[in-house]
Design a protein around this motif. Sequence first.
Motif, PDB file in Angstrom:
ATOM      1  N   ASP A 131     -25.452  23.845  -2.207  1.00  0.00           N
ATOM      2  CA  ASP A 131     -26.868  23.481  -2.096  1.00  0.00           C
ATOM      3  C   ASP A 131     -26.985  22.030  -1.629  1.00  0.00           C
ATOM      4  OD1 ASP A 131     -29.568  22.737  -2.539  1.00  0.00           O
ATOM      5  OD2 ASP A 131     -29.778  24.291  -4.064  1.00  0.00           O
ATOM      6  N   GLU A 132     -27.501  21.823  -0.408  1.00  0.00           N
ATOM      7  CA  GLU A 132     -27.594  20.475   0.152  1.00  0.00           C
ATOM      8  C   GLU A 132     -28.569  19.601  -0.627  1.00  0.00           C
ATOM      9  OE1 GLU A 132     -25.567  19.467   2.344  1.00  0.00           O
ATOM     10  OE2 GLU A 132     -24.676  21.436   2.637  1.00  0.00           O
ATOM     11  N   THR A 174     -14.661  11.777  -6.461  1.00  0.00           N
ATOM     12  CA  THR A 174     -15.226  13.114  -6.262  1.00  0.00           C
ATOM     13  C   THR A 174     -15.470  13.394  -4.792  1.00  0.00           C
ATOM     14  OG1 THR A 174     -16.297  13.048  -8.434  1.00  0.00           O
ATOM     15  CG2 THR A 174     -17.169  14.623  -6.828  1.00  0.00           C
ATOM     16  N   LEU A 175     -15.978  12.416  -4.053  1.00  0.00           N
ATOM     17  CA  LEU A 175     -16.197  12.596  -2.620  1.00  0.00           C
ATOM     18  C   LEU A 175     -14.880  12.863  -1.886  1.00  0.00           C
ATOM     19  CD1 LEU A 175     -18.826   9.781  -1.909  1.00  0.00           C
ATOM     20  CD2 LEU A 175     -19.237  12.241  -2.039  1.00  0.00           C
ATOM     21  N   ASN A 180     -15.441  20.393   1.535  1.00  0.00           N
ATOM     22  CA  ASN A 180     -16.737  20.567   2.208  1.00  0.00           C
ATOM     23  C   ASN A 180     -17.782  19.571   1.709  1.00  0.00           C
ATOM     24  OD1 ASN A 180     -15.691  22.860   3.605  1.00  0.00           O
ATOM     25  ND2 ASN A 180     -16.106  24.114   1.796  1.00  0.00           N
ATOM     26  N   ALA A 181     -17.354  18.323   1.521  1.00  0.00           N
ATOM     27  CA  ALA A 181     -18.287  17.288   1.059  1.00  0.00           C
ATOM     28  C   ALA A 181     -18.733  16.385   2.201  1.00  0.00           C
ATOM     29  CB  ALA A 181     -17.639  16.457  -0.037  1.00  0.00           C
ATOM     30  N   GLN A 182     -18.655  16.872   3.439  1.00  0.00           N
ATOM     31  CA  GLN A 182     -18.946  16.019   4.594  1.00  0.00           C
ATOM     32  C   GLN A 182     -20.379  15.502   4.574  1.00  0.00           C
ATOM     33  OE1 GLN A 182     -17.357  18.917   4.775  1.00  0.00           O
ATOM     34  NE2 GLN A 182     -15.326  18.333   5.506  1.00  0.00           N
ATOM     35  N   ASP A 183     -21.321  16.356   4.182  1.00  0.00           N
ATOM     36  CA  ASP A 183     -22.730  15.928   4.156  1.00  0.00           C
ATOM     37  C   ASP A 183     -22.947  14.823   3.135  1.00  0.00           C
ATOM     38  OD1 ASP A 183     -23.335  17.769   6.118  1.00  0.00           O
ATOM     39  OD2 ASP A 183     -23.881  19.339   4.686  1.00  0.00           O
ATOM     40  N   GLY A 220      -6.266  17.776   2.082  1.00  0.00           N
ATOM     41  CA  GLY A 220      -7.727  17.827   1.953  1.00  0.00           C
ATOM     42  C   GLY A 220      -8.322  16.489   1.565  1.00  0.00           C
ATOM     43  N   ASN A 221      -7.676  15.789   0.611  1.00  0.00           N
ATOM     44  CA  ASN A 221      -8.158  14.469   0.205  1.00  0.00           C
ATOM     45  C   ASN A 221      -8.069  13.466   1.346  1.00  0.00           C
ATOM     46  OD1 ASN A 221      -8.500  15.653  -2.274  1.00  0.00           O
ATOM     47  ND2 ASN A 221      -6.757  14.653  -3.246  1.00  0.00           N
TER      48      ASN A 221
END
Length: 551
Positions: A131-132, A174-175, A180-183, A220-221
């Motif tokens: 959820d953005e 966390t980021l 999928n935390a690009q946004d 991924g990190n």
Amino acid sequence: MSLTVPNGGARKRKRTDAVVPARLLKSRDLKDRKVTQSRKEEILWWEQQLVHDFRQRDENIVKLQNCLSEVKKKPKTSTLAAVALCRVFCRLIASEQLIRRPTDDQDNAGWLKLQLREYTGTLLHWIGTPDEFLKSTALTLVMRIVKAETSQEWKRAEQAWRTDRSTFYSLVATLLATPNAQDAIQEFVEKYVEEFDDVRFYTMLAIKQFFSAGDNRTPGNLDNALDLLKQVEGVPESDEQLEDWYGVSPDVKGHQLLSLNAHLKIAQDCWLSIFRSALTASNRKTILNIMTERILPWFSNRMEILTDFLTDSFNESGSVALLALSGIFHLMTQRNLDYPDFYTKLYSLLDENILHTKHRSRFFRLLDQFMASSHLPAALVASFIKRLARLSLQAPPGAIVWVVPWVYNLLRKHPTCTFMLHRPYHPAHAIYSSQPKYTEEGMDDPFDPLQSDPMLTHAIESSLWELRSLQEHWHPNVATLAKILGEQFTKKEYQLEDFLDHGYATLIEAELGKGMKKKPEVEWEIPKRIVTDDAGGLNEIGVLLRDAIQV
């Protein structure tokens, strides 16, 4: 609770969701007040109780925390509870109620810290949801908590920035660790890292701390870290530019936040922590793509580390090697780096596959940049021209249409190489005198394609017969373009961008798009019937077809 507004001032937040009568704000009414409003109004009411009667504090904080767990079923209610808790904790932090006092027998401050840690942990979990809106809300609320924590007395503010148990470090971790935390990363960089010098400084410190643990150095990190760092464009150039602060202003004389060298050093340490990780080919490509614009401005010294990284990247060959040469070329031209084998390594990239790769356009652009100097030795330039001319014999038309004008431009820039185009017979010429029977037996090309040193290939003693043969190419555009090398060099130079990004599709589209000046004539008459005659029976072809079917 005061909130910062765009113009730099502060105003009290107006609540339009629910209106609480003034008489109900008295403590004696709050105690006996029964909650009869909707869930939404309850949340606002619990917050009002917290403001005016701290005897309800523990109970109401737990109630609001419970609302956060309903995010999947009731996202709007949970979001409202999160906003209310944010205001509550910001007030508690500002009033120093999270600091343990000697008279605090029940350790209320410790309990509040645990509740704050649980609250921020829930918000950080929202960053990993699809959820953005929840992602953006969580990021904003966590950064408001960070604002409150870093606006305290200086020593406590410093601790809130630096410790690995702080809210800010947890957010950065966390980021980096959330898929999928690009946004969220993009919003974090745009709103905070690029706007505030202290946020940028401590973000890079947090990244360095995060990757100091070997378990965190996962692909991924690293992808998320590179996604964050490649968006950081603002590089300070002097101490005077360090003036935008998210937390308390560093008024302490000699503090590192006021020193440009300290900012450069922490950025270098941040990047070095990534360089020392187990980088994948994709990671290396990302780093090399942003090397000149995002990384090199931070490195005013310690250039040998970057050189080692670029050299190691080149040893992987392929497109990674090409990108590494781009960084080395920048260090040579901008930082006076001595790298004598640059053109030898560049020459080694010109193999039979380079004109067929999907990165061909990028390679052509970089090659043109590397060969732009008019002070290059003629023998070296001749080797590059000859090697590409030889490769063009087996290249697709889309590559050849770039090679020919590129050779034209180089010959204009280096006139000593132009006699490679045409050499009429002369008895004193070394080529003809060494092979007197060339008319009967032909002659050998002195160019050595196996020589790795471009200064020793003898290309300048050869000729560009390969480009002459392209004048008979099957594709008319290639044949026409190749003929420019046999004409007068009246054009100053060609704009090579006009010849890039060509392929079979674009060449065919150009041919099909041409108008037909005259319809083609046919030499036979198209029959009206194929297997029957005018009377309706079978003709000769029809009879043969019938017999074949029957057999």
